[in-house]
Design a protein around this motif. Structure first.
Motif, PDB file in Angstrom:
ATOM      1  N   THR A  13       0.831  -1.197   0.000  1.00  9.63           N
ATOM      2  CA  THR A  13       0.000   0.000   0.000  1.00  9.63           C
ATOM      3  C   THR A  13       0.870   1.254   0.000  1.00  9.63           C
ATOM      4  O   THR A  13       2.036   1.226   0.416  1.00  9.63           O
ATOM      5  CB  THR A  13      -0.922   0.014   1.223  1.00  9.63           C
ATOM      6  N   ASN A  24       1.410  -8.467   6.506  1.00  9.88           N
ATOM      7  CA  ASN A  24      -0.048  -8.398   6.342  1.00  9.88           C
ATOM      8  C   ASN A  24      -0.599  -9.678   5.719  1.00  9.88           C
ATOM      9  O   ASN A  24      -1.691 -10.138   6.086  1.00  9.88           O
ATOM     10  CB  ASN A  24      -0.425  -7.198   5.486  1.00  9.88           C
ATOM     11  N   PRO A 255      -4.905   4.474  -1.494  1.00 16.25           N
ATOM     12  CA  PRO A 255      -5.987   4.572  -0.514  1.00 16.25           C
ATOM     13  C   PRO A 255      -7.308   4.871  -1.220  1.00 16.25           C
ATOM     14  O   PRO A 255      -7.329   5.361  -2.357  1.00 16.25           O
ATOM     15  CB  PRO A 255      -5.559   5.742   0.375  1.00 16.25           C
ATOM     16  N   ASP A 311      -6.922  -0.495   3.856  1.00 16.50           N
ATOM     17  CA  ASP A 311      -6.748  -0.534   5.310  1.00 16.50           C
ATOM     18  C   ASP A 311      -6.796  -1.978   5.806  1.00 16.50           C
ATOM     19  O   ASP A 311      -7.733  -2.725   5.505  1.00 16.50           O
ATOM     20  CB  ASP A 311      -7.859   0.277   5.979  1.00 16.50           C
ATOM     21  N   ASP A 313      -7.248  -3.315   8.828  1.00 20.48           N
ATOM     22  CA  ASP A 313      -8.366  -3.645   9.709  1.00 20.48           C
ATOM     23  C   ASP A 313      -9.648  -3.871   8.914  1.00 20.48           C
ATOM     24  O   ASP A 313     -10.420  -4.792   9.205  1.00 20.48           O
ATOM     25  CB  ASP A 313      -8.569  -2.541  10.747  1.00 20.48           C
TER      26      ASP A 313
END
Length: 338
Positions: A13, A24, A255, A311, A313
Motif C-alpha cells: 500500500t 499483512n 488509498p 486498510d 483492519d
C-alpha cells in the motif's frame, strides 16, 4: 455449502513497505484460518510496485509458517517462467515443511510486462507453447519415481503436491479436463469466458488418478463492510489500481477516495466495470445475495476471493463478513435440503 478461500497478492500500500505487505499476508491468512477458509493462495507477479509476492514459493512458506491448518498455495505459479524441475524442488520442499497443506496452482501467463517476461523466460515463445508438456513433466517429478525415470526431483519426488490449472480463457479449461485436474478460473478480473470455460472443462473432463470428477473453483473480487456505502468507498482502491493498469502507470496500492469522478475517463470506467463484472461489494445483505446468485449461476465447487482493501483492519473485517455470509448460505442450504 461450497468452501471459500482467499487469493492474496501481498499488496504494497502507498506509504508502506514490502516487509509490511508480507506481514499483512501472514496476518490475513491467520484470520482466514480462524474463520474457516479452506485455502490461502498467493500469486506470482513481477516488476509491479504494488505487489510483493513475486518470489511466490518463499511467501507461501512465510504464510504457512504462521498458520496451522489452512492450505497454502499458489494462485498461481506462472510455469513458463520456470523449469518444471525447479518448481518440483520448491514445492517438494514446501510439502516436506508443511505436510498435507500445500497446493500448486499453475498458469501460463507471464504475470508481468513483456520486457520482464523476456528476462525471466529468455525464450518466451518456446516457454508458452510448451506449457502442456511442462505440466506433464512436473506431474511426473512430483509423483513416485518410476523404474526408468532418469530425472528425479529431490525434494519433490513422491510429494504428490496437488496440481491445479488456472486460466482466464478456454485453453486451460481444455487442458485441465484432458488431464483430469482441478480447474480455477480467474473471473475476478477476466469474466468474459467464465461460463463457456466451465462448460468446456466439465464436458471434456477425463477421470484421472488425481480426480474422478470435475472440480471447478471460481474467483471474485470481494469487499464487504458494515454498509453498502462503506464497501463502495473501500472498493475505489481497486478501481484506481485498474485505471493505473490501463494507463500502464502501475504504482503502490492506493488509498480509497470519496468519489472516482475526475479520476477516470468513460472508457476507463467501462474497462474497470467490465473487468469487475463479478465483483461482490456491499454490506452483509448485499454480499450474501450476490454470492448466492453467483454460486448458483456457476455451479462452482469452490469460491476464491481476492480482497483488494487498503486498510488492514477493514480487510480483516471483510474476511470475517464473507465467512459470515458463507455460514448463512450454508444454513439456508441445509434448510432447503430439509
Amino acid at each position: 455449502m461450497i468452501p471459500f478461500s482467499i487469493l492474496d497478492l501481498s499488496p504494497i500500500t502507498q506509504g508502506s513497505t514490502v516487509s509490511q505487505a508480507l506481514a499483512n499476508s501472514r496476518r490475513l491468512a491467520q484470520e482466514a484460518e480462524a474463520q474457516g477458509y479452506k485455502r490461502f493462495w498467493l500469486a506470482e507477479h513481477h516488476g509491479m510496485k504494488g505487489i510483493a509476492s513475486a518470489a511466490t514459493s518463499i511467501v507461501i512458506s512465510h504464510v504457512a509458517a504462521g498458520t496451522n491448518t489452512i492450505r497454502v498455495g499458489s494462485g498461481g505459479i506462472m510455469l513458463p517462467n520456470h523449469s518444471p524441475l525447479v518448481i518440483a524442488e520448491q514445492f517438494g520442499t514446501l510439502a516436506a515443511l508443511y505436510p498435507g497443506r500445500i497446493d500448486l496452482g499453475l498458469g501460463r501467463a507471464p504475470g508481468t510486462d513483456m520486457r520482464t517476461a523476456a528476462a525471466l523466460r529468455r525464450n518466451m515463445e518456446a516457454s508458452a507453447n510448451n506449457f502442456p508438456n511442462d505440466v506433464v513433466e512436473l506431474q511426473a517429478l512430483l509423483a513416485p519415481v518410476g523404474e526408468s525415470q532418469g530425472l528425479i526431483a529431490i525434494p519433490g519426488a513422491d510429494s504428490n503436491v496437488p496440481i491445479w490449472l488456472l486460466g482466464s480463457s478456454h485453453f486451460s479449461a481444455h487442458l485441465a479436463g484432458m488431464l483430469g485436474l482441478p480447474f480455477a478460473f480467474a473471473s475476478h478480473f477476466a469474466p468474459d469466458m467464465l461460463m463457456s470455460a466451465l462448460e468446456i472443462y466439465r464436458e471434456r473432463f477425463e477421470p484421472s488418478e488425481y480426480l474422478d470428477q470435475p472440480h471447478a473453483m471460481v474467483g471474485i473480487m470481494g469487499v464487504a463492510a458494515d454498509t453498502d456505502k462503506e464497501a463502495d468507498y473501500l472498493f475505489t482502491s481497486m478501481q484506481q489500481s485498474f485505471v493505473a493498469l490501463r494507463r500502464n502507470a502501475r504504482g503502490q496500492f492506493p488509498p480509497p477516495v470519496d468519489s472516482m469522478d475526475g479520476l477516470w475517463h468513460e472508457s476507463e470506467k467501462a474497462f474497470v466495470d467490465q473487468a469487475m463484472t463479478y465483483a461482490v461489494v456491499g454490506g452483509p445483505e448485499a454480499v450474501e445475495k450476490k454470492l448466492k446468485t453467483f454460486i448458483r449461476n456457476t455451479g462452482a465447487d469452490e469460491l476464491i476471493v481476492s480482497m483488494p482493501i487498503f486498510d488492514m483492519d477493514a480487510r480483516l473485517k471483510s474476511v470475517r463478513l464473507f465467512a459470515d455470509a458463507q455460514k448463512k448460505l450454508a444454513a439456508a442450504d441445509g434448510r432447503d435440503a430439509a
